[in-house]
Design an enzyme around this catalytic site. Sequence first.
Site, short mmCIF file in Angstrom:
data_model
loop_
_atom_site.label_atom_id
_atom_site.label_comp_id
_atom_site.label_asym_id
_atom_site.label_seq_id
_atom_site.Cartn_x
_atom_site.Cartn_y
_atom_site.Cartn_z
N HIS A 23 0.80 -1.22 0.00
CA HIS A 23 0.00 0.00 0.00
C HIS A 23 0.83 1.27 0.00
O HIS A 23 0.38 2.31 0.49
CB HIS A 23 -0.97 0.00 1.19
CG HIS A 23 -2.16 0.90 0.97
ND1 HIS A 23 -2.62 1.24 -0.28
CD2 HIS A 23 -2.98 1.52 1.85
CE1 HIS A 23 -3.67 2.04 -0.15
NE2 HIS A 23 -3.90 2.23 1.12
N HIS A 47 -1.14 2.51 7.37
CA HIS A 47 -1.07 3.02 6.00
C HIS A 47 0.37 3.39 5.63
O HIS A 47 1.09 3.99 6.44
CB HIS A 47 -1.92 4.29 5.87
CG HIS A 47 -3.23 4.07 5.19
ND1 HIS A 47 -4.36 3.70 5.87
CD2 HIS A 47 -3.59 4.17 3.88
CE1 HIS A 47 -5.36 3.58 5.00
NE2 HIS A 47 -4.92 3.85 3.80
N GLU A 55 -9.36 -2.33 2.00
CA GLU A 55 -8.78 -1.79 3.22
C GLU A 55 -9.82 -1.88 4.34
O GLU A 55 -10.73 -1.07 4.41
CB GLU A 55 -8.37 -0.34 3.01
CG GLU A 55 -7.57 -0.15 1.72
CD GLU A 55 -7.02 1.27 1.57
OE1 GLU A 55 -6.65 1.87 2.59
OE2 GLU A 55 -6.98 1.77 0.44
N SER A 75 -3.39 5.64 10.46
CA SER A 75 -2.40 6.55 9.89
C SER A 75 -1.06 6.37 10.59
O SER A 75 -1.01 6.12 11.79
CB SER A 75 -2.88 8.00 10.08
OG SER A 75 -1.83 8.89 9.80
#
Length: 650
Positions: free
Chosen positions: A61, A170, A407, A221
């Site tokens: 990713h 991520h 996701e 994040s």
Amino acid sequence: MGYANPQQTAAGIHTRLYSRAFIVDDRRRRVVFVTADVLKALQVKYGDVYRQDNVVLSGTHTHCGPAGYFQYTLFMISSKGYIKASIEPLVNGIVKSIDRAHRNMKPGRIYRNKGEVDDSSLNRSPHSYLNNPEDERDRYQWNTDKQVLVLKFTDEDGDGMGMLSWFAVHAVSMNYTNRMVSSDNMGHASYLLEQDKNPGTLPGQGAFVAGFSSSNLGDVSPNTRGPHCMNTGLSCDYLNSSCPVGGTKMCQGFGPGNDMFDSTRLIGHNIYRKAKELYANAVEEVTGPLHSAHQWVNMTEVKVQINSTHTVSTCKPALGHSFAAGTTDGGGDLNFTQGAVEGDPFWDGIRDALLGEPSNETQECHHPKPILFSTGEMNWPLPWHPQIVDVQIITIGSVAVVAVPGEMTTMSGRRLREAVKQELEAEATLRDTEVVIAGLSNVYTHYITTYEEYQVQRYEGASTIYGPHTLSAYLHKYRGLARAIAQDKVSELPVGPEPPFFKKLFNLLLPAPVDRKPANSSFGDVVQQVYPVYRQGDVVSVTFVAGNPRHSGDMREKTFVTVEIYDNRTAAWEVVYTDASWETRFHWLKGSNNRSNATVEWHILPSTPGGSYRIKHFGHFKQMKALRPVISPYEGSSDVFRVTDSFYYE
Ligand SMILES: *[C@@H]1O[C@H](CO)[C@@H](O)[C@H](O)[C@H]1NC(C)=O
Ligand SMILES: *[C@@H]1O[C@H](CO)[C@@H](O)[C@H](O)[C@H]1NC(C)=O
Ligand SMILES: *[C@@H]1O[C@H](CO)[C@@H](O)[C@H](O)[C@H]1NC(C)=O
Ligand SMILES: *[C@@H]1O[C@H](CO)[C@@H](O)[C@H](O)[C@H]1NC(C)=O
Ligand SMILES: *[C@@H]1O[C@H](CO)[C@@H](O)[C@H](O)[C@H]1NC(C)=O
Ligand SMILES: *[C@@H]1O[C@H](CO)[C@@H](O)[C@H](O)[C@H]1NC(C)=O
Ligand SMILES: *[C@@H]1O[C@H](CO)[C@@H](O)[C@H](O)[C@H]1NC(C)=O
Ligand SMILES: *[C@@H]1O[C@H](CO)[C@@H](O)[C@H](O)[C@H]1NC(C)=O
Ligand SMILES: *[C@@H]1O[C@H](CO)[C@@H](O)[C@H](O)[C@H]1NC(C)=O
Ligand SMILES: *[C@@H]1O[C@H](CO)[C@@H](O)[C@H](O)[C@H]1NC(C)=O
């Protein structure tokens, strides 16, 4: 590709993308797990040895990879179409990684271990997470999964051959202003462990392979200092992640480092350090047979009975208004904000005029999502979103890898792991199975939130493309796969409808123009020279007259850059870094009149030995000869410079 930002075109290399393949065989069956930095399904050429059902292709990713490899229209807009020069090296590289794994197979053992990685993840939609039932949330300490699961592969003598791990974060430490290809934080973790286990080798060349795979990272994040307004430094609005001045675009997550390179390094290092420790201490052997179960599912029409009275259904794909807001890891350009449960007459009007109005049926199905793009009803020039997706589970003894085509948020992933575990546990030998989500596997379908998170319609909910019951449908399908594995009835599973492969893919990307150079110069000439002497911690920079890197074609296992040290004993130059090295940055700078420069930077680490060095650049340029394009190689070298050991005086 990742930020779908048309301004973020490639102009260099930060770190390279690798495909890392792991093949496991129990003498009866065989499974392949590939942690590739891509999302495209693989066309494998090994007869029936490697098939749809036993090959998992899972993306790390990274958001800074080449675009143009995914056939659905939405994904081809920002890449200007389907780009052969992107797709061919990706596919060939993935196949090559499987070839190599295949050739290097030998008898061995697998061990598993798990632990938690701290200070490396943050929930970027905490408000959605809080909408999950309280008693469910109470069962977990954090609003992200900090777990890292490690598989250690050794040969029969106990010597390490590789490591495969999963962690949910991520790969967006590099932000959308970066224009170099970069493997981001997960790629950096692989790089660090491979450098560690393959001392003295250049990146991508050692025998030890370390794969760091994505997991249920949907709302996770790496920007651990959290979002704030870039212009004022104040907090963003909690509910809609926008700033009083500048709106959504100004609300950006940062940290833990002072810039994106530093943040990538720190997050990559945290994950690497934990995985290395878990690898070193892994003693729990993974035994038992292999299984693989795969199905294609038409996700537009999955019906699930959720209780004795109610049956729910998935929908044709559609994206909500908050999709266009982006996230605090990269906000959208327009005035959309997250959390929108009502449309905007202005944008809806433009959408209706340009792309057509969503049908009432689709609008109702997606409620409370206000539809921005009814992608399931958009088929020009090709369908905008996939309808047929892959669901797949492979079990390697007591480890079940659930390959998810999107996701999943933290809580979605937890629910799926639990459902699969419950089904597997029906079989006594599978009682102790560790279930892990392998995110972004096989095909890409954006996000999968829980039903409760969906109601809030932040970015992740707006991007749950098959509607509010997407997760319920997946739970149902994966339970079916797990049950088939537990009962050893995988061969009875229906294959499902095969996805289409489109032939007429469009490509609006023009060929790169001819290369020009200043009068009286040659390609590879240095236009900005190095200094004679540097110290550790300095940055060396040199600029060359360059050709367009697109003219170099497939540069797999080659390099645009070398940093070389002079070895006085052998009187020869030895390559110490390539364009894949963390220490180097290759920037291509396009000027006017088809001229361009290549600037190579070397960030000298404090541990770098002193000595005489030079930097070389390799490329190709295109010229017209007798009205035909001719591509020729060139190379250039900096002057020799010295790196001196630093001495500190007080
Ligand atoms: C975001 O929410 C705040 C209130 O929480 C509101 O004042 C602001 O107008 C909203 N911003 C946008 C762009 O909708
Ligand atoms: C991206 O990171 C750079 C620092 O490396 C920073 O200057 C810039 O503001 C960041 N941009 C965004 C949109 O986060
Ligand atoms: C998926 O199912 C829908 C509804 O039955 C159907 O209209 C559509 O053609 C199917 N999609 C594909 C790609 O087969
Ligand atoms: C079944 O689920 C629906 C929708 O969540 C709910 O309205 C209904 O009360 C439930 N019925 C039973 C019997 O639990
Ligand atoms: C977005 O911008 C358009 C055009 O300027 C405006 O008409 C619309 O009301 C704005 N929407 C919001 C939510 O601010
Ligand atoms: C949706 O339904 C409304 C009222 O029932 C109708 O006026 C409208 O034309 C319908 N829209 C579409 C796209 O079918
Ligand atoms: C630059 O390249 C374009 C496209 O190939 C060509 O049309 C143009 O004439 C070139 N300009 C120069 C100065 O070479
Ligand atoms: C290029 O080199 C020639 C011969 O050395 C010289 O006469 C000419 O002035 C040079 N042109 C430029 C632009 O430097
Ligand atoms: C290349 O670098 C030189 C020296 O810094 C500069 O004068 C020139 O304008 C640059 N050319 C391009 C195309 O960027
Ligand atoms: C290697 O040799 C060069 C010249 O022969 C000398 O200047 C340099 O100091 C030597 N470097 C080392 C590390 O001994």
